[in-house]
Design a protein around this motif. Structure first.
Motif, PDB file in Angstrom:
ATOM      1  N   VAL A 107       0.867  -1.269   0.030  1.00  0.00           N
ATOM      2  CA  VAL A 107      -0.129  -0.013  -0.049  1.00  0.00           C
ATOM      3  C   VAL A 107       0.820   1.106   0.139  1.00  0.00           C
ATOM      4  O   VAL A 107       0.580   2.172  -0.785  1.00  0.00           O
ATOM      5  N   ARG A 108       1.821   1.143   0.887  1.00  0.00           N
ATOM      6  CA  ARG A 108       2.689   2.649   0.950  1.00  0.00           C
ATOM      7  C   ARG A 108       3.598   2.562  -0.368  1.00  0.00           C
ATOM      8  O   ARG A 108       3.716   3.802  -0.733  1.00  0.00           O
ATOM      9  N   ALA A 109       3.927   1.472  -1.205  1.00  0.00           N
ATOM     10  CA  ALA A 109       4.604   1.885  -2.314  1.00  0.00           C
ATOM     11  C   ALA A 109       3.524   2.224  -3.673  1.00  0.00           C
ATOM     12  O   ALA A 109       4.167   2.456  -4.224  1.00  0.00           O
ATOM     13  N   CYS A 110       2.613   1.365  -3.709  1.00  0.00           N
ATOM     14  CA  CYS A 110       1.638   1.800  -4.756  1.00  0.00           C
ATOM     15  C   CYS A 110       0.595   3.077  -4.466  1.00  0.00           C
ATOM     16  O   CYS A 110       0.372   3.387  -5.575  1.00  0.00           O
ATOM     17  N   VAL A 129      -8.391   2.116   7.827  1.00  0.00           N
ATOM     18  CA  VAL A 129      -7.143   2.389   7.220  1.00  0.00           C
ATOM     19  C   VAL A 129      -7.530   2.898   5.991  1.00  0.00           C
ATOM     20  O   VAL A 129      -8.246   2.217   5.035  1.00  0.00           O
ATOM     21  N   TRP A 130      -6.700   3.677   5.165  1.00  0.00           N
ATOM     22  CA  TRP A 130      -7.173   4.391   3.879  1.00  0.00           C
ATOM     23  C   TRP A 130      -5.720   4.652   3.172  1.00  0.00           C
ATOM     24  O   TRP A 130      -4.710   4.614   3.526  1.00  0.00           O
ATOM     25  N   CYS A 131      -6.054   4.781   1.733  1.00  0.00           N
ATOM     26  CA  CYS A 131      -4.899   5.071   0.919  1.00  0.00           C
ATOM     27  C   CYS A 131      -5.601   5.884  -0.087  1.00  0.00           C
ATOM     28  O   CYS A 131      -6.808   5.898  -0.396  1.00  0.00           O
ATOM     29  N   GLU A 132      -4.979   6.811  -0.939  1.00  0.00           N
ATOM     30  CA  GLU A 132      -5.445   7.426  -1.998  1.00  0.00           C
ATOM     31  C   GLU A 132      -4.431   7.308  -3.219  1.00  0.00           C
ATOM     32  O   GLU A 132      -3.292   7.200  -3.239  1.00  0.00           O
ATOM     33  N   LEU A 133      -5.132   7.621  -4.294  1.00  0.00           N
ATOM     34  CA  LEU A 133      -4.489   7.480  -5.683  1.00  0.00           C
ATOM     35  C   LEU A 133      -4.942   8.608  -6.522  1.00  0.00           C
ATOM     36  O   LEU A 133      -6.248   9.185  -6.571  1.00  0.00           O
TER      37      LEU A 133
END
Length: 136
Positions: A107-110, A129-133
């Motif tokens: 997740v951190r890498a992409c 837990v979240w991520c953004e693109l």
């Protein structure tokens, strides 16, 4: 619905490993229907890791949340009922590393950015837990 309008979907899932595949396929359908097919491959990987962690490492239900914010940010998040913070992502290293335990490192890498929030509602505790693109 054009790409310049915000939208959000939530998929509530049981604590069942089949939920990972269901979440991934639901995400693919949503992004395709909203004209964001260019984000599908990376978004599927990210959602798989987040939902997999929510299902594998907790005992209660979970949810996948997908949000589009113009002009071009896709947020993917997984809620679970466990208030404990996620393990910090380890750095990628040697080839002999185990297959498990690398989800948040992926997740951190992409993702462009990721994080987590503790949650409390009606006496229930959990985390998101979240991520953004970025679409650009």
């Amino acid at each position: 619905m054009p790409e310049n309008e915000p939208w959000e979907y939530s998929l509530y899932i049981p604590n069942d490993l089949r939920a990972v595949t269901i979440s991934r396929r639901t995400l693919r359908l949503l992004l395709t229907m909203h004209g964001l097919i260019r984000l599908v491959d990376v978004a599927e990987l990210l959602a798989t890791e987040l939902v997999s962690n929510a299902v594998r490492h907790t005992k209660g239900p979970a949810a996948l949340r997908i949000r589009w914010s113009p002009p071009g940010t896709l947020r993917i998040g997984a809620w679970d009922a466990d208030p404990e913070p996620p393990e910090p992502p380890a750095a990628f290293g040697m080839a002999e590393e185990p297959e498990e335990g690398r989800g948040l490192a992926l997740v951190r890498a992409c993702a462009d950015v990721w994080g987590w929030l503790p949650l409390s509602r009606h006496g229930n505790r959990g985390k998101y837990v979240w991520c953004e693109l970025a679409a650009a």
